[in-house]
Motif scaffolding. Structure first.
Motif, PDB file in Angstrom:
ATOM      1  N   HIS A  25       0.822  -1.219   0.000  1.00  0.00           N
ATOM      2  CA  HIS A  25       0.000   0.000   0.000  1.00  0.00           C
ATOM      3  C   HIS A  25       0.849   1.260   0.000  1.00  0.00           C
ATOM      4  CE1 HIS A  25      -4.296  -1.121   0.295  1.00  0.00           C
ATOM      5  NE2 HIS A  25      -3.741  -2.299   0.477  1.00  0.00           N
ATOM      6  N   THR A  30      -1.198   4.318  -1.656  1.00  0.00           N
ATOM      7  CA  THR A  30      -2.417   4.320  -0.854  1.00  0.00           C
ATOM      8  C   THR A  30      -2.209   5.072   0.452  1.00  0.00           C
ATOM      9  OG1 THR A  30      -3.057   2.208  -1.806  1.00  0.00           O
ATOM     10  CG2 THR A  30      -4.157   2.856   0.221  1.00  0.00           C
ATOM     11  N   PRO A  51      -5.249   0.852   6.247  1.00  0.00           N
ATOM     12  CA  PRO A  51      -5.851  -0.265   5.514  1.00  0.00           C
ATOM     13  C   PRO A  51      -6.605  -1.229   6.434  1.00  0.00           C
ATOM     14  CG  PRO A  51      -3.564   0.059   4.869  1.00  0.00           C
ATOM     15  CD  PRO A  51      -3.788   0.894   6.083  1.00  0.00           C
ATOM     16  N   ALA A 148      -8.070  -4.107   2.136  1.00  0.00           N
ATOM     17  CA  ALA A 148      -6.813  -4.255   1.407  1.00  0.00           C
ATOM     18  C   ALA A 148      -6.498  -5.719   1.133  1.00  0.00           C
ATOM     19  CB  ALA A 148      -5.673  -3.635   2.210  1.00  0.00           C
TER      20      ALA A 148
END
Length: 352
Positions: A25, A30, A51, A148
């Protein structure tokens, strides 16, 4: 004094996977660069960008051990942890059991937690139909919550069983590679326990006083995997000695490495065996190693509309004979109403 060795083993396995999820991520953007997730667990868990990782839990020892390890490790890395249990509706009282599992997950501190009921069809046999319904529910739940990843509790024992089932089907190296540690769209599914045996997971539940549910289907000889678990593998260990399960799990990893390499080779070679119109040239296919050539043929059949799950080694072997054993034979019928035929030195694979 530290945790029991079984508990330490499952937590370490989960911690490694959670680190991988965080790295994925962070590298994908992210999470903002420079965030030191895990240094301030309380504040990190409150961030909207933190996440969410779900655990798929049946209530059995493997998935309950996984849920407990996720509940322990996720907050320490600034991750949110939730759970989902799937009610297949195949046994009396399955809905009540699913609700009990959901309650146990909440008691571990997981949030959100969902119990999802599914309708199991009949396509491909009861085991395959239940699996398809389960994964469809897990996909939908993960997408609904923006998760996730979804953790699955498959162990080394499950991997050994999968390898033997693949061997029995005779479907080649890919079948012998068993279950991947990372699979699904975007790497959604993660299997932290593929190097942990089933007894370690059960011991971790016992020492933590976690109640577990033993699915009677896992002991029902009507199911192929159940027969393999309770009859086939014990017979192999009796004949060959201990270590069969570990050896099969190693075979899975070695086979996966080989299959990945051959897939990559086939992907690179495919462009070189097509003509200007995109048709496959038989002479150039013939020059390739069989393992590479057959991968190209399989991929072409799937692109033409043949369902991957219905396309077996015997189908590809018949198509391969149009290249290696050409005697003027007619078209080959493949699943999905796909037809393969040789025309003027070209292999044509299309909907019939």
């Amino acid at each position: 004094m530290g945790p029991h060795p079984a508990v330490a083993a499952i937590r370490l396995a989960v911690r490694r996977v959670l680190h991988d999820i965080l790295n994925d991520h962070q590298s994908s953007g992210t999470l903002p660069d420079g965030q030191a997730l895990g240094r301030h667990p309380g504040r990190a868990a409150e961030r909207p960008s933190s996440p969410l990782v779900l655990v798929a839990c049946s209530g059995g020892a493997d998935s309950m051990a996984l849920a407990s390890a996720l509940a322990f490790e996720a907050p320490r890395l600034g991750l949110r942890a939730g759970g989902v249990t799937v009610d297949h509706g195949l046994q009396p009282g399955s809905g009540l059991r699913a609700d009990e599992v959901a309650l146990r997950l909440r008691e571990l501190g997981l949030d959100p937690v969902e119990s999802v009921a599914v309708t199991v069809g009949r396509g491909g046999g009861p085991e395959a139909a239940a699996r398809d319904a389960r994964y469809a529910a897990l996909d939908a739940t993960a997408e609904r919550h923006g998760a996730a990843a979804v953790l699955l509790g498959h162990t080394r024992d499950d991997q050994a069983e999968t390898v033997l089932l693949g061997l029995a089907r005779g479907s080649g190296t890919r079948s012998l590679s068993g279950m991947a540690a990372v699979s699904g769209a975007g790497g959604r599914y993660r299997r932290p326990f593929l190097h942990i045996d089933r007894q370690t997971a059960r011991k971790a539940c016992m020492v933590q006083s976690l109640p577990v549910w033993d699915d009677p289907h896992n002991a029902d000889p009507a199911y192929t995997r159940s027969r393999l678990r309770h009859e086939g593998l014990p017979a192999l260990e009796k004949a060959l000695g201990k270590g069969v399960i570990e050896a099969l799990a190693r075979t899975a990893q070695l086979s996966r490495d080989d299959a990945d390499a051959l897939d990559a080779w086939a992907g690179q070679a495919e462009a070189s065996v097509r003509d200007a119109t995109g048709l496959l040239e038989c002479a150039k296919l013939y020059a390739l190693p069989p393992a590479v050539r057959r991968r190209i043929l399989r991929r072409a059949a799937i692109e033409a509309g043949a369902p991957a799950g219905s396309l077996f080694a015997r189908h590809i072997e018949e198509v391969d004979r149009l290249i290696t054993g050409w005697r003027g034979q007619g078209a080959i019928n493949l699943p999905g109403k796909v037809v393969a035929q040789r025309q003027g030195g070209r292999l044509v694979i299309r909907q019939g």
